[in-house]
Design an enzyme around this catalytic site. Structure first.
Site, PDB file in Angstrom:
ATOM      1  N   HIS A 101       0.867  -1.170   0.000  1.00  0.00           N
ATOM      2  CA  HIS A 101       0.000   0.000   0.000  1.00  0.00           C
ATOM      3  C   HIS A 101       0.913   1.233   0.000  1.00  0.00           C
ATOM      4  O   HIS A 101       2.035   1.178   0.503  1.00  0.00           O
ATOM      5  CB  HIS A 101      -0.854   0.088   1.265  1.00  0.00           C
ATOM      6  CG  HIS A 101      -1.811  -1.038   1.465  1.00  0.00           C
ATOM      7  ND1 HIS A 101      -1.432  -2.244   2.015  1.00  0.00           N
ATOM      8  CD2 HIS A 101      -3.139  -1.127   1.240  1.00  0.00           C
ATOM      9  CE1 HIS A 101      -2.495  -3.038   2.108  1.00  0.00           C
ATOM     10  NE2 HIS A 101      -3.543  -2.385   1.636  1.00  0.00           N
ATOM     11  N   ASP A 104       2.133   2.034   3.408  1.00  0.00           N
ATOM     12  CA  ASP A 104       3.070   1.073   4.002  1.00  0.00           C
ATOM     13  C   ASP A 104       4.501   1.549   3.829  1.00  0.00           C
ATOM     14  O   ASP A 104       5.315   1.428   4.741  1.00  0.00           O
ATOM     15  CB  ASP A 104       2.986  -0.305   3.324  1.00  0.00           C
ATOM     16  CG  ASP A 104       1.619  -0.924   3.364  1.00  0.00           C
ATOM     17  OD1 ASP A 104       0.886  -0.656   4.318  1.00  0.00           O
ATOM     18  OD2 ASP A 104       1.294  -1.675   2.429  1.00  0.00           O
ATOM     19  N   GLU A 232     -10.690  -6.609  -4.802  1.00  0.00           N
ATOM     20  CA  GLU A 232     -10.592  -7.652  -3.786  1.00  0.00           C
ATOM     21  C   GLU A 232     -11.887  -7.714  -2.975  1.00  0.00           C
ATOM     22  O   GLU A 232     -12.190  -6.803  -2.212  1.00  0.00           O
ATOM     23  CB  GLU A 232      -9.408  -7.366  -2.863  1.00  0.00           C
ATOM     24  CG  GLU A 232      -9.188  -8.432  -1.813  1.00  0.00           C
ATOM     25  CD  GLU A 232      -7.916  -8.206  -1.026  1.00  0.00           C
ATOM     26  OE1 GLU A 232      -7.906  -8.539   0.170  1.00  0.00           O
ATOM     27  OE2 GLU A 232      -6.932  -7.697  -1.603  1.00  0.00           O
ATOM     28  N   GLU A 268      -9.052 -13.372  -1.546  1.00  0.00           N
ATOM     29  CA  GLU A 268      -8.389 -13.720  -0.291  1.00  0.00           C
ATOM     30  C   GLU A 268      -9.156 -14.839   0.401  1.00  0.00           C
ATOM     31  O   GLU A 268     -10.380 -14.774   0.538  1.00  0.00           O
ATOM     32  CB  GLU A 268      -8.293 -12.505   0.627  1.00  0.00           C
ATOM     33  CG  GLU A 268      -7.641 -12.837   1.960  1.00  0.00           C
ATOM     34  CD  GLU A 268      -7.434 -11.629   2.844  1.00  0.00           C
ATOM     35  OE1 GLU A 268      -7.654 -11.763   4.066  1.00  0.00           O
ATOM     36  OE2 GLU A 268      -7.064 -10.559   2.327  1.00  0.00           O
ATOM     37  N   HIS A 271     -11.301 -13.785   3.416  1.00  0.00           N
ATOM     38  CA  HIS A 271     -12.475 -13.016   3.009  1.00  0.00           C
ATOM     39  C   HIS A 271     -13.575 -13.942   2.499  1.00  0.00           C
ATOM     40  O   HIS A 271     -14.765 -13.678   2.702  1.00  0.00           O
ATOM     41  CB  HIS A 271     -12.100 -12.007   1.930  1.00  0.00           C
ATOM     42  CG  HIS A 271     -11.186 -10.928   2.406  1.00  0.00           C
ATOM     43  ND1 HIS A 271     -10.744  -9.907   1.582  1.00  0.00           N
ATOM     44  CD2 HIS A 271     -10.625 -10.688   3.619  1.00  0.00           C
ATOM     45  CE1 HIS A 271      -9.954  -9.104   2.267  1.00  0.00           C
ATOM     46  NE2 HIS A 271      -9.857  -9.565   3.502  1.00  0.00           N
ATOM     47  N   ASP A 296      -4.783 -13.638  -2.597  1.00  0.00           N
ATOM     48  CA  ASP A 296      -4.155 -13.317  -1.320  1.00  0.00           C
ATOM     49  C   ASP A 296      -4.176 -14.588  -0.484  1.00  0.00           C
ATOM     50  O   ASP A 296      -5.238 -15.034  -0.031  1.00  0.00           O
ATOM     51  CB  ASP A 296      -4.902 -12.187  -0.611  1.00  0.00           C
ATOM     52  CG  ASP A 296      -4.330 -10.820  -0.960  1.00  0.00           C
ATOM     53  OD1 ASP A 296      -3.486 -10.747  -1.874  1.00  0.00           O
ATOM     54  OD2 ASP A 296      -4.727  -9.820  -0.329  1.00  0.00           O
ATOM     55  N   ASP A 307     -11.321 -11.258  10.461  1.00  0.00           N
ATOM     56  CA  ASP A 307     -10.232 -11.527   9.524  1.00  0.00           C
ATOM     57  C   ASP A 307      -8.925 -11.708  10.291  1.00  0.00           C
ATOM     58  O   ASP A 307      -8.289 -10.727  10.669  1.00  0.00           O
ATOM     59  CB  ASP A 307     -10.141 -10.342   8.553  1.00  0.00           C
ATOM     60  CG  ASP A 307      -9.366 -10.660   7.299  1.00  0.00           C
ATOM     61  OD1 ASP A 307      -9.012 -11.829   7.104  1.00  0.00           O
ATOM     62  OD2 ASP A 307      -9.127  -9.734   6.503  1.00  0.00           O
ATOM     63  N   ASP A 309      -6.128 -13.336   9.213  1.00  0.00           N
ATOM     64  CA  ASP A 309      -4.952 -13.251   8.333  1.00  0.00           C
ATOM     65  C   ASP A 309      -3.805 -14.149   8.797  1.00  0.00           C
ATOM     66  O   ASP A 309      -2.665 -13.705   8.934  1.00  0.00           O
ATOM     67  CB  ASP A 309      -4.458 -11.805   8.230  1.00  0.00           C
ATOM     68  CG  ASP A 309      -5.338 -10.945   7.354  1.00  0.00           C
ATOM     69  OD1 ASP A 309      -6.083 -11.499   6.531  1.00  0.00           O
ATOM     70  OD2 ASP A 309      -5.292  -9.702   7.486  1.00  0.00           O
ATOM     71  N   ASP A 339      -0.894 -12.418   2.200  1.00  0.00           N
ATOM     72  CA  ASP A 339      -1.552 -11.402   3.024  1.00  0.00           C
ATOM     73  C   ASP A 339      -1.795 -12.025   4.393  1.00  0.00           C
ATOM     74  O   ASP A 339      -2.922 -12.267   4.809  1.00  0.00           O
ATOM     75  CB  ASP A 339      -2.866 -10.968   2.363  1.00  0.00           C
ATOM     76  CG  ASP A 339      -3.493  -9.778   3.059  1.00  0.00           C
ATOM     77  OD1 ASP A 339      -2.904  -9.302   4.053  1.00  0.00           O
ATOM     78  OD2 ASP A 339      -4.559  -9.324   2.624  1.00  0.00           O
TER      79      ASP A 339
END
EC number: 5.3.1.5
Length: 439
Positions: A101, A104, A232, A268, A271, A296, A307, A309, A339
């Site tokens: 991003h 980031d 996404e 993802e 998700h 992802d 989420d 991750d 991710d």
């Protein structure tokens, strides 16, 4: 010379019998399968945000992550140290790609102009590293969810000033993604949704979302960005109801607003489960509609409703995911982006390597099993036989469009007895296990 991860050497493939935690057991990047190396098939990518900016903070506690740059205080010094650390990490784990991003890689300033200046400095630094690194940019994106200005959304905000700011931010993110050679650009609408319809003009918000994406398409053409645009899907979190709920929802939106020719989806795993779908369901739906762009790679905790991750380590899940990718013909510009974040209690720098090794091995093993399943035609043969009634007779008439309600009624009246066959789900699951445990 190692500067940030001194305790870790280059990660190499040592095979399934190795006891070295800092070695690949199943991922051999140079192994050739069907004319391509494993590295070319899998196209692994490191997520800059989880790997280098996440600090372990959660809603119940402070940061836990021990990072070699934690002693720094100036935001730009931290950003520069993270770039150095990132490329050391990429080199040691032999990563083909990374994703980012805009926020980031560089900190926000007091103004958009100052923020863009910060980005320019860090992007120039990354470009220098890219000249000598094998690692490339899989995709870039803009963070349109963290800053309080996005409290009501970005392109779907009720405030036109926020829409304008979001456009300016994506404009810059597209420029730097192109400058860094990014192969895709992702839109994830974390704040593009609503909490209650009592204060929401859904029609205007969706129309504005589409207007925003058309502007992005137009600007990409203007600057010559040839990467693939990706949306996404995610059903909720942080918004109660997000407009990009799942693949089917996104596809309907794209088709309605004449955007389907420009966009594919980045799916993802976590998700998908938040949307009450299997990961494979989302991949299959995208594949058969020609919009599976990238993945992802992570997983969630089925007992938790958010989420998480986590790094993917379930071979059954990775096998079924790679089954869809192989049936698609493999990735084009997309790949497998991790991710995923190490757990809050896995706070040492070395844990970053251990998490990625686990995920890369899981997908490498899954790919090999999936390749054998596809090659042997195990499920294809059964499915073909299961739907054999559509190959001739009345079934062929239905598929060809020759049949209508009148002809089907006539057929039904003449064939009153219907005989179904077993779906054999348990047998097929057993066969899948056989491949998982023996390949």
């Amino acid at each position: 010379m190692s500067k940030y991860f001194e305790k870790v050497s280059k990660i190499k493939y040592e095979g399934p019998k190795s006891n070295n935690p800092y070695a690949f057991k199943f991922y051999n990047p140079e192994e050739v399968i069907d004319g391509k190396t494993m590295e070319e098939h899998l196209r692994f990518s490191i997520a800059y945000w989880h790997t280098f900016t996440a600090d372990g903070t959660d809603q119940f506690g402070k940061a836990t992550m021990q990072r070699p740059w934690n002693h720094l205080t100036d935001p730009m010094d931290i950003a520069k140290a993270r770039v150095e650390a990132a490329f050391e990490f990429f080199d040691k784990i032999n990563a083909p790609f990374f994703c980012f991003h805009d926020r980031d890689i560089a900190p926000e300033g007091d103004t958009l102009r100052e923020t863009n200046k910060n980005l320019d400095i860090i992007v120039a630094m990354i470009k220098d590293y890219l000249k000598t690194s094998k690692t490339k940019v899989l995709w870039g994106t803009a963070n349109l969810f963290s800053n309080p200005r996005f409290v009501h959304g970005a392109s779907t905000s009720c405030n036109a000033d926020v829409f304008a700011y979001s456009a300016a931010q994506v404009k810059k993110a597209l420029e730097i993604t192109k400058e860094l050679g990014g192969q895709n650009y992702v839109f994830w609408g974390g704040r593009e949704g609503y909490e209650t319809l009592l204060n929401t003009d859904m029609e205007l918000e969706l129309d504005n979302f589409a207007r925003f994406l058309h502007m992005a398409v137009d600007y990409a053409k203007e600057i010559g960005f040839e990467g693939q645009f990706l949306i996404e899907p995610k059903p909720k979190e942080p918004t109660k109801h997000q407009y990009d709920f799942d693949v089917a929802n996104v596809l309907a939106f794209l088709r309605k607003y004449d955007l389907d020719k420009y966009f594919k989806v980045n799916i993802e795993a976590n998700h998908a489960t938040l949307a009450a779908h299997d990961f494979q369901h989302e991949l299959r739906y995208a594949r058969i509609n020609g919009v599976l762009g990238s993945i992802d790679a992570n997983t969630g905790d089925m007992l938790l409703g958010w989420d998480t991750d986590q790094f993917p380590t379930d071979i059954r899940m990775t096998t079924l995911a790679m089954y869809e990718v192989i049936k698609m013909g493999g990735f084009d510009k997309g790949g497998l982006n991790f991710d995923a974040k190490v757990r809050r209690a896995s706070f040492e720098p070395e844990d970053l390597f251990l998490g990625h090794i686990a995920g890369m091995d899981a997908f490498a093993k899954g790919f090999k099993v999936a390749y054998k399943l596809v090659k042997d035609g195990v499920f294809d043969k059964f499915i073909e036989e299961r739907y054999a009634s559509y190959k001739d007779g009345i079934g062929a008439d239905i598929v060809s469009g020759k049949a209508d309600f009148k002809s089907l009624e006539k057929y039904a009246l003449e064939h009153s007895e219907i005989v179904n066959k077993s779906g054999r789900q348990e047998m097929l699951e057993s066969i899948l296990n056989q491949y998982l445990f023996t390949e």
